[in-house]
Design a protein around this motif. Structure first.
Motif, PDB file in Angstrom:
ATOM      1  N   SER A  87      27.143  -3.955  41.267  1.00  0.00           N
ATOM      2  CA  SER A  87      26.698  -4.450  42.573  1.00  0.00           C
ATOM      3  C   SER A  87      27.246  -5.847  42.784  1.00  0.00           C
ATOM      4  O   SER A  87      27.029  -6.749  41.986  1.00  0.00           O
ATOM      5  CB  SER A  87      25.170  -4.467  42.647  1.00  0.00           C
ATOM      6  OG  SER A  87      24.645  -5.341  41.683  1.00  0.00           O
ATOM      7  N   LYS A  88      27.959  -6.012  43.847  1.00  0.00           N
ATOM      8  CA  LYS A  88      28.503  -7.320  44.202  1.00  0.00           C
ATOM      9  C   LYS A  88      27.435  -8.012  45.032  1.00  0.00           C
ATOM     10  O   LYS A  88      27.117  -7.575  46.134  1.00  0.00           O
ATOM     11  CB  LYS A  88      29.799  -7.142  44.986  1.00  0.00           C
ATOM     12  CG  LYS A  88      30.577  -8.410  45.157  1.00  0.00           C
ATOM     13  CD  LYS A  88      31.936  -8.120  45.771  1.00  0.00           C
ATOM     14  CE  LYS A  88      32.717  -9.396  45.903  1.00  0.00           C
ATOM     15  NZ  LYS A  88      34.037  -9.176  46.483  1.00  0.00           N
ATOM     16  N   GLU A  89      26.862  -9.074  44.483  1.00  0.00           N
ATOM     17  CA  GLU A  89      25.703  -9.703  45.109  1.00  0.00           C
ATOM     18  C   GLU A  89      26.041 -10.621  46.267  1.00  0.00           C
ATOM     19  O   GLU A  89      25.237 -10.834  47.145  1.00  0.00           O
ATOM     20  CB  GLU A  89      24.894 -10.455  44.057  1.00  0.00           C
ATOM     21  CG  GLU A  89      24.288  -9.516  43.031  1.00  0.00           C
ATOM     22  CD  GLU A  89      23.491 -10.245  41.980  1.00  0.00           C
ATOM     23  OE1 GLU A  89      23.345 -11.471  42.079  1.00  0.00           O
ATOM     24  OE2 GLU A  89      23.017  -9.582  41.068  1.00  0.00           O
ATOM     25  N   ASP A  94      36.182 -13.913  45.557  1.00  0.00           N
ATOM     26  CA  ASP A  94      36.583 -12.653  44.959  1.00  0.00           C
ATOM     27  C   ASP A  94      36.434 -12.749  43.449  1.00  0.00           C
ATOM     28  O   ASP A  94      36.522 -13.824  42.867  1.00  0.00           O
ATOM     29  CB  ASP A  94      38.048 -12.335  45.292  1.00  0.00           C
ATOM     30  CG  ASP A  94      38.244 -12.015  46.753  1.00  0.00           C
ATOM     31  OD1 ASP A  94      37.327 -11.419  47.350  1.00  0.00           O
ATOM     32  OD2 ASP A  94      39.314 -12.358  47.296  1.00  0.00           O
ATOM     33  N   TYR A  95      36.247 -11.606  42.831  1.00  0.00           N
ATOM     34  CA  TYR A  95      36.201 -11.580  41.377  1.00  0.00           C
ATOM     35  C   TYR A  95      37.613 -11.779  40.837  1.00  0.00           C
ATOM     36  O   TYR A  95      38.565 -11.165  41.307  1.00  0.00           O
ATOM     37  CB  TYR A  95      35.651 -10.241  40.873  1.00  0.00           C
ATOM     38  CG  TYR A  95      34.163 -10.119  40.970  1.00  0.00           C
ATOM     39  CD1 TYR A  95      33.361 -10.600  39.956  1.00  0.00           C
ATOM     40  CD2 TYR A  95      33.557  -9.534  42.070  1.00  0.00           C
ATOM     41  CE1 TYR A  95      31.985 -10.512  40.034  1.00  0.00           C
ATOM     42  CE2 TYR A  95      32.189  -9.434  42.165  1.00  0.00           C
ATOM     43  CZ  TYR A  95      31.398  -9.920  41.129  1.00  0.00           C
ATOM     44  OH  TYR A  95      30.047  -9.826  41.206  1.00  0.00           O
ATOM     45  N   HIS A  96      37.738 -12.638  39.855  1.00  0.00           N
ATOM     46  CA  HIS A  96      39.017 -12.862  39.213  1.00  0.00           C
ATOM     47  C   HIS A  96      39.108 -12.121  37.892  1.00  0.00           C
ATOM     48  O   HIS A  96      40.190 -11.833  37.416  1.00  0.00           O
ATOM     49  CB  HIS A  96      39.258 -14.361  38.969  1.00  0.00           C
ATOM     50  CG  HIS A  96      39.385 -15.137  40.243  1.00  0.00           C
ATOM     51  ND1 HIS A  96      40.528 -15.151  40.991  1.00  0.00           N
ATOM     52  CD2 HIS A  96      38.488 -15.888  40.911  1.00  0.00           C
ATOM     53  CE1 HIS A  96      40.344 -15.900  42.059  1.00  0.00           C
ATOM     54  NE2 HIS A  96      39.104 -16.353  42.043  1.00  0.00           N
ATOM     55  N   ARG A  97      37.942 -11.827  37.339  1.00  0.00           N
ATOM     56  CA  ARG A  97      37.911 -11.142  36.049  1.00  0.00           C
ATOM     57  C   ARG A  97      36.567 -10.449  35.918  1.00  0.00           C
ATOM     58  O   ARG A  97      35.533 -11.046  36.164  1.00  0.00           O
ATOM     59  CB  ARG A  97      38.107 -12.158  34.936  1.00  0.00           C
ATOM     60  CG  ARG A  97      38.138 -11.574  33.569  1.00  0.00           C
ATOM     61  CD  ARG A  97      38.382 -12.685  32.555  1.00  0.00           C
ATOM     62  NE  ARG A  97      38.444 -12.142  31.241  1.00  0.00           N
ATOM     63  CZ  ARG A  97      39.415 -12.358  30.389  1.00  0.00           C
ATOM     64  NH1 ARG A  97      40.409 -13.129  30.737  1.00  0.00           N
ATOM     65  NH2 ARG A  97      39.402 -11.836  29.207  1.00  0.00           N
TER      66      ARG A  97
END
Length: 148
Positions: A87-89, A94-97
């Protein structure tokens, strides 16, 4: 400032674990389908200990709700099955890792003949699932004294 130990081989240890998982040649047991076994996205780490009276399994399942975990014992095989949802809160950045594993998991353990499967208990606390499998009272080892 916290000091951290430099571990130059940690990347190779991670690679070794991932290669072992890739070439894991487990076969389905107790009528489970190969699809369930090989569709596992990750394997939770599990400690197994025997204290003489019972067998205790401690499975690391952080982020998995207890009601999303299925524990069954059939024909001498203990099965752990479940899923950890991604789940992206926040929408910021952006997520890098991403190093944490998400998706379904499926683990099986052969139980000894001494296991009392009717008395198995399980509880979750702080992301650790604890499963207690008592041994049959007739199978607990007793020390016999030798008289002179």
């Amino acid at each position: 400032m916290t000091l951290m130990r430099y571990q130059p081989w940690s990347v190779f240890d991670q690679l070794h674990r991932e290669i072992n998982q890739l070439f894991d040649t487990r076969a389905p047991k107790t009528g489970e389908t190969a699809n369930e076994l090989y569709s596992s996205s990750w394997l939770p780490s599990v400690d197994v200990k025997d204290n003489g009276k019972e067998i205790v399994l401690l499975a690391d399942l952080p982020g998995v709700e207890p009601d999303k975990i299925e524990v069954t014992a059939t024909n001498g095989v203990l099965t752990l099955k479940g899923e950890r949802q991604f789940s992206k809160e926040s929408n910021e950045g952006d997520y890098h890792r991403i190093e944490r594993n998400y998706g379904s998991f499926y683990r099986q353990f052969a139980l000894p003949d001494t296991a009392n499967t009717d008395e198995i208990s399980a509880k979750a606390n702080n992301g650790v699932l604890e499963i207690r499998i008592p041994k049959r009272s007739s199978s607990i080892q007793k020390r016999i004294s030798i008289s002179r």
